[in-house]
Each structure stands twice: as structure tokens, then as C-alpha cells.
Design an enzyme around this catalytic site. Structure first.
Site, short mmCIF file in Angstrom:
data_model
loop_
_atom_site.label_atom_id
_atom_site.label_comp_id
_atom_site.label_asym_id
_atom_site.label_seq_id
_atom_site.Cartn_x
_atom_site.Cartn_y
_atom_site.Cartn_z
N ARG A 164 30.83 -38.64 -101.90
CA ARG A 164 31.23 -39.89 -101.25
C ARG A 164 31.82 -39.65 -99.84
O ARG A 164 32.71 -40.36 -99.39
CB ARG A 164 32.28 -40.63 -102.08
N SER A 237 32.38 -49.37 -107.21
CA SER A 237 33.53 -48.52 -107.54
C SER A 237 34.59 -48.68 -106.47
O SER A 237 34.31 -48.50 -105.28
CB SER A 237 33.12 -47.04 -107.59
N GLU A 333 37.67 -45.56 -102.78
CA GLU A 333 36.35 -45.15 -102.31
C GLU A 333 35.89 -46.13 -101.23
O GLU A 333 35.11 -45.78 -100.36
CB GLU A 333 35.39 -45.16 -103.50
N1 EPU Z 1 33.50 -45.01 -118.58
C1 EPU Z 1 34.28 -45.54 -119.57
N2 EPU Z 1 34.91 -46.72 -119.33
C2 EPU Z 1 34.79 -47.40 -118.18
C3 EPU Z 1 33.99 -46.86 -117.14
C4 EPU Z 1 33.35 -45.65 -117.37
O1 EPU Z 1 34.44 -44.95 -120.63
O2 EPU Z 1 35.39 -48.45 -118.05
C5 EPU Z 1 32.82 -43.72 -118.82
C6 EPU Z 1 31.30 -43.88 -118.93
O3 EPU Z 1 30.91 -44.21 -120.22
C7 EPU Z 1 30.82 -42.50 -118.51
C8 EPU Z 1 31.85 -42.08 -117.47
O4 EPU Z 1 33.01 -42.87 -117.70
O5 EPU Z 1 30.90 -41.60 -119.59
C9 EPU Z 1 31.38 -42.28 -116.04
O6 EPU Z 1 31.00 -43.64 -115.86
P1 EPU Z 1 29.69 -44.05 -115.03
O7 EPU Z 1 28.56 -43.17 -115.40
O8 EPU Z 1 29.51 -45.52 -115.17
O9 EPU Z 1 30.01 -43.68 -113.54
P2 EPU Z 1 31.33 -43.72 -112.63
O10 EPU Z 1 31.81 -42.33 -112.49
O11 EPU Z 1 32.30 -44.73 -113.12
C10 EPU Z 1 29.91 -43.30 -110.50
C11 EPU Z 1 29.80 -43.84 -109.10
C12 EPU Z 1 28.99 -45.14 -109.09
C13 EPU Z 1 27.62 -44.88 -109.68
C14 EPU Z 1 27.79 -44.33 -111.10
C15 EPU Z 1 26.49 -43.97 -111.78
C16 EPU Z 1 31.82 -43.11 -107.97
C17 EPU Z 1 33.10 -43.53 -107.33
N3 EPU Z 1 31.10 -44.08 -108.55
O12 EPU Z 1 30.70 -44.22 -111.25
O13 EPU Z 1 28.82 -45.52 -107.72
O14 EPU Z 1 26.84 -46.06 -109.72
O15 EPU Z 1 28.60 -43.13 -111.04
O16 EPU Z 1 25.98 -42.79 -111.26
O17 EPU Z 1 31.47 -41.94 -107.93
C18 EPU Z 1 29.91 -46.81 -106.04
O18 EPU Z 1 30.08 -45.77 -105.42
O19 EPU Z 1 30.32 -47.91 -105.60
C19 EPU Z 1 29.24 -46.76 -107.31
C20 EPU Z 1 29.05 -47.86 -108.02
#
Ligand code: EPU
Length: 350
Positions: A164, A237, A333
């Protein structure tokens, strides 16, 4: 090129938040950009460069200078042996651009389907989703200096892509306005199925999925986690997933044994902050017009009519709660624009 005055910025952001720009210019060519910069220089006003507004929280007081909205369009495609070089104007809307590359039979961007914003915003924060970061597909970035109006091509390594982040987020990098981005995409590239849910979508498949099929999978997975920006204001995010050292990780895992975490190359681990926030009971919490989205705790939402101030205070409560309960200092972010919106960890802008 026309300089508009007192333009309300909320509708230029996916959060649907933000006051007025004192001056506002739509820039469709590098020549327009030069004229806008020269005008701002003459009037001695600060600049802010706006793309798709999908990663921003703009102050209720707006921006007291010139907002330059980049609307430079155009897409061209050139074959270079095995790969294709696709060059897009910074103002091209991102997702239709992704569709265009897929329709041209090219792979590389399909995992980044459904992301709001424009092409020019993607290198700045090295947009990433579902196993792919845009920096891996970028060949070069064309940008103009705010100070000298000179053009420069930043090759991939000059962009210093990280999680990021990129050169364009640094103090020096902020002097550069991105006008075009070139991507290296391939025909017959192997699909990226590194994200578990994308892989699961294709279990029992004998042949590798096409880029279009990967796009469909990604859109479905996204729709389960993100609000529809046509209905609810959001910038995706709100915070970055934090990196922690092994001692902090061990402490966290004692309390939350199944917290998702990923080892980092340089040591330490990245933890899934969304999962941590859910365990700290933030999922779905609503305070007035703002809240934590009920399906993804890393996503903050404006249910309608929220101010930037409300959103900032809500985010500060989350930052404080995480600090008090885990000792981790989380950082936004998204980017904050305008006065009185600085949160620790965010660099001042404008
Ligand atoms: N999770 C939970 N509860 C929640 C949210 C997430 O248990 O409320 C768990 C999910 O089940 C998963 C893990 O946390 O096991 C990670 O969640 P997820 O794969 O949805 O991704 P994230 O880390 O929350 C990042 C990016 C997103 C991107 C997703 C998918 C960042 C800051 N965000 O989110 O990017 O779409 O991965 O690859 O790195 C953005 O930058 O605006 C954005 C949406």
C-alpha cells in the site's frame, strides 16, 4: 481550461464526504495540466490532485486551494513479443480499463476487478487485492513535476512499490502528478489463484480458469465483503493491516488463537486487522451516520450524511481501542485532505 470556484467535493469521493474546493480544474491533457499548475503558481494557492476519489477522506472545510481533477484518457496496446504493453491515461476509470484488457485477451489485472477509482491512482498506493498488487504489472509511470512541469518516466523499480505504498506517497514523490501508466500484460498468462477464496471457487476445475472467469470469481467474492458504493459511502479498507514482531504476534495468538496472520519476508508478520477488529467487537458497530461495515470490519462506511469530523472521531476511537487492548498502533490506509484531519501516522497533505 476553465477554473471553477467553490465546487463541492463530496460527490467526487466514494465516501460522499467533503466540503468545497476554493478552485477546481478538470485536466484532460498534459497541456491543461501545465496551465492549471501555472495558474495555481501565479495565484499562490496549494494544489491537490484528485483522481477517482476512492481512497480519500476530505475535510468538511474542503480544500483552500486548487483541486486538479485528472481526466486524461486514452488506452493503447502494443505487442512486445510475449507480452503486451498497454498504456492508459491516468483519468481512465479503473474497472472499465480492466475489462478492456480482459476483452483484448490479456491477463494480469483480472484479480484487481471491481476496484473503484482511476488508473492514475493505482500506482500511488500500489492497489492490491485477491493475491495481486498492481505494481507487479506496471512497466512505467509517466508523471509531471508540480515544480518544473517537466515530464519524467518512472520505471517499475523507480516507483519503489511496497505494501500500500510507493515513491509517489513520499514527500518527494508527492511533487509528481501521474498522467499515464503502462502495464505489461500477457496472453496465456497463468491465473493467480493464491487467494484462498478465489482458489476455492475453482475447485474441481480441470483446466485453468480464463481471466474473465477469474474476474467473475473476484466480483462475486468482493460483493460478499464490500458495500455497493452506489448505495453506501466508503473508501474500502480504512486502515492498513499492521506488521507486528514475533513477541506481539505470540501475545495476540494467546488471546485470539485463530487470528489470520502472514509471515513477512523481512521478519515479523502481517495480521488481518479486519479479523482482529471483529474479535474486539467492532464488526457492524454503528454510531449515528458512520459505522464499521457488517460484513468486513476493515471497511468504514458513511450511511448517509456523515461529516468528515464524525468519520475521523469514529476512526480515532478504533485506533485508541486497538492500542489499549493490544498495544498495536494502527494507521489509516486512506488519505486525509484538508485541515484538522490529521490522524497519527498519516502525513499532512495540501
Ligand atoms: N476477516 C474477519 N473479519 C472481518 C474482516 C476480515 O475475520 O471483519 C478475516 C477474513 O476472513 C480473512 C482475513 O481477515 O481471513 C483477511 O480479510 P480479507 O481477505 O477480506 O482482506 P483484508 O486484509 O481485510 C485486504 C486489502 C483489501 C483487499 C483484500 C482482498 C488492505 C488494507 N486491504 O483486506 O483492499 O480487497 O485484502 O485481497 O490490505 C483496500 O485497500 O481498500 C482494499 C479493499
Amino acid at each position: 481550461m476553465e477554473i471553477e470556484r467553490e465546487v463541492l467535493l463530496a460527490s467526487f469521493t466514494t465516501f460522499q464526504i467533503g466540503g468545497r474546493a476554493r478552485f477546481f480544474a478538470r485536466v484532460r491533457t498534459p497541456q491543461d495540466l501545465k496551465e492549471a499548475l501555472e495558474w495555481g503558481e501565479k495565484e499562490k494557492v496549494p494544489f491537490f490532485v484528485l483522481g477517482g476519489g476512492s481512497n480519500l477522506l476530505i475535510s468538511d472545510d474542503g480544500f483552500p486551494g486548487l483541486v486538479i481533477k485528472i481526466e486524461i484518457g486514452g488506452v493503447s496496446l502494443k505487442e512486445e513479443g510475449e507480452v503486451f504493453q498497454v498504456v492508459a491515461g491516468a483519468g481512465e476509470p479503473w474497472d472499465p480499463f480492466v475489462v478492456r484488457t480482459i476483452e483484448s485477451g490479456l491477463s494480469g489485472l483480472e484479480n484487481l476487478s471491481g476496484i473503484p477509482g482511476t488508473v492514475g491512482g493505482t500506482p500511488v498506493q500500489n492497489v492490491g487485492a485477491y493475491g495481486v498488487e498492481v505494481g507487479t504489472a506496471i512497466a512505467w509511470v509517466e508523471a509531471y513535476s508540480m515544480k518544473t512541469y517537466k515530464k519524467r518516466l518512472f520505471q517499475n523499480t523507480d516507483c519503489q512499490f511496497g505494501y500500500r505504498t510507493s515513491f509517489f506517497k513520499t514527500e518527494e514523490g508527492r511533487q509528481w502528478i501521474i498522467t499515464r501508466v503502462a502495464f505489461h500484460l500477457s496472453k496465456n498468462g497463468a491465473p493467480n489463484l493464491s487467494y484462498r477464496e478465489v482458489r476455492d471457487y475453482f475447485t474441481n476445475r480441470e483446466t485453468p480458469p480464463t481471466p474473465l472467469e477469474v474476474r467473475e470469481a473476484v466480483l462475486l467474492i468482493r460483493s460478499r465483503k464490500f458495500p455497493d458504493i452506489k448505495v453506501i459511502g466508503t473508501a474500502g479498507s480504512f486502515f492498513k493491516n499492521p506488521a507486528v514482531d514475533s513477541t506481539t504476534l505470540a501475545k495476540l495468538l494467546k488471546e485470539f488463537p485463530d487470528l489470520p496472520h502472514f509471515p513477512l519476508r523481512g521478519g515479523g508478520s502481517k495480521i488481518a486487522l479486519g479479523a482482529l477488529l471483529e474479535r474486539l467487537q467492532w464488526k457492524g458497530v454503528r454510531r449515528g451516520r458512520v459505522g464499521v461495515f457488517e460484513k468486513q470490519s476493515l471497511v468504514l462506511v458513511n450511511y448517509g450524511g456523515s461529516t468528515a469530523q464524525e468519520m475521523r472521531e469514529f476512526a480515532e476511537n478504533i485506533i485508541r481501542d486497538v492500542r489499549e487492548k493490544t498495544g498495536i498502533e494502527i494507521v489509516p490506509e486512506i488519505v486525509f485532505i484538508g485541515d484538522r484531519l490529521q490522524i497519527p501516522g498519516d502525513l499532512p497533505r495540501g
